[in-house]
Design an enzyme around this catalytic site. Structure first.
Site, PDB file in Angstrom:
ATOM      1  N   ASP A  30      59.014  26.744  45.212  1.00 61.81           N
ATOM      2  CA  ASP A  30      60.156  25.898  44.886  1.00 61.81           C
ATOM      3  C   ASP A  30      59.905  25.209  43.537  1.00 61.81           C
ATOM      4  OD1 ASP A  30      62.758  24.605  46.196  1.00 61.81           O
ATOM      5  OD2 ASP A  30      61.574  22.928  45.447  1.00 61.81           O
TER       6      ASP A  30
ATOM      7  N   TYR B 145      64.874  16.509  39.198  1.00 57.98           N
ATOM      8  CA  TYR B 145      66.141  17.202  38.969  1.00 57.98           C
ATOM      9  C   TYR B 145      66.898  16.597  37.801  1.00 57.98           C
ATOM     10  CZ  TYR B 145      65.615  19.685  43.387  1.00 57.98           C
ATOM     11  OH  TYR B 145      65.163  20.508  44.387  1.00 57.98           O
TER      12      TYR B 145
ATOM     13  N   HIS C 105      63.799  30.566  52.388  1.00 56.54           N
ATOM     14  CA  HIS C 105      63.181  29.865  51.258  1.00 56.54           C
ATOM     15  C   HIS C 105      61.790  29.351  51.613  1.00 56.54           C
ATOM     16  CE1 HIS C 105      63.324  27.612  47.496  1.00 56.54           C
ATOM     17  NE2 HIS C 105      62.918  26.541  48.128  1.00 56.54           N
TER      18      HIS C 105
END
Length: 284
Positions: free
Chosen positions: A100, A207, A263
């Site tokens: 990730d 982010y 994921h």
């Protein structure tokens, strides 16, 4: 496992270590919203295989230092943290494994500091340039990445995420993984990490920095170190179609797909993923 703190690149990171200190160094970089604990199924196996395992809480996460400001979480800074860990271990090179966000950091570390990477293993995140180009052109991927836009908002993502004892994050982990992947006891460990003072804002700042603090321009973004991409095909966030463009940017890359994994492939297919990492880390 031993828990220690390591100074690197101006921050103090909490690092879980295991295995023989004279073994090859392997650094495991977790993603969002995990912490070192995201490698709980890998650490002991890698240590038993002879690796000196370092699994840090990356900056802003869990017990590591949480510098203030979005600008302190740019990808160039995150990659420099990894090199600082290699320096702190007294080594010239390490095998770097990332999942990730940790995979994004691993990719960029290999772009900027290829001389410090022995081998690269990335799980379920494409090369940053492949991701950027594909996401711009594919509406389906834009929809899957909606949360990146939401996380750009001030304070609201933190407030919403904390509601109901972190109900939104827990639901996201459970819905995007195979049933039983995250137990109630394990999710309590995650809640404790998210609840560390300042942690969740720092996690979201990764982010925010991704859009507000773009990486330094490079003459080449090719990956020159041997690279293994491990990909759970049932990923709810990222499409498989980005794997081949990522391999196209590697001088020596290969991919292994898990058709029934999501994921969270290192949790769901731990034994096989461990075998792949050990085999890659020990290949001549």
């Amino acid at each position: 496992m031993t828990h220690t703190f390591v100074d690197t690149n101006g921050v103090r990171l909490h690092v879980v270590q295991a295995g023989p200190i004279d073994g090859p160094l392997i650094i495991l970089l977790h993603g969002f919203p995990e912490f070192w604990y995201g490698w709980r199924h890998q650490i002991d196996t890698l240590a038993e295989a002879g690796f000196w395992v370092w699994a840090p809480d990356q900056r802003g996460y869990n017990l590591s230092e949480k510098p203030k400001g979005i600008g302190t979480y740019g990808i160039d800074t995150l990659a420099a943290d990894v090199v600082g860990l290699i320096d702190a271990a007294g080594r010239q090179k390490a095998v770097v494994v990332g999942h990730d966000w940790g995979a994004a950091v691993a990719w960029w570390t290999a772009v900027r500091y290829p001389e410090r990477i022995e081998r690269l293993v990335v799980l379920n995140v494409p090369h940053p340039m492949a991701m950027k180009q594909y996401a711009r052109q594919n509406f389906g991927q834009m929809l899957r990445s909606w949360y990146i836009g939401f996380f750009q908002l001030p304070w609201l993502p933190e407030t919403v995420s904390r509601l109901g004892n972190w109900a939104m994050l827990v639901q996201t982990l459970r819905k995007s993984s195979r049933p039983g992947t995250f137990t109630d006891a394990e999710l309590q460990e995650y809640r404790a990490a998210w609840s560390q003072v300042g942690a969740f804002t720092a996690m979201i700042n990764w982010y925010r920095a991704a859009l507000q603090q773009p990486p330094s321009r490079r003459s080449s973004v090719r990956i020159t170190v041997p690279t293994l991409i491990i990909w759970g095909v049932r990923d709810a966030f990222l499409k498989r179609k980005m794997v081949q463009p990522s391999l196209d940017l590697c001088d020596n890359g290969r991919a292994v797909f898990f058709e029934n994994a999501t994921h969270w492939v290192q949790h769901e297919e731990a034994q096989r993923v461990n075998e792949l990492i050990v085999g890659e880390g020990k290949r001549d």
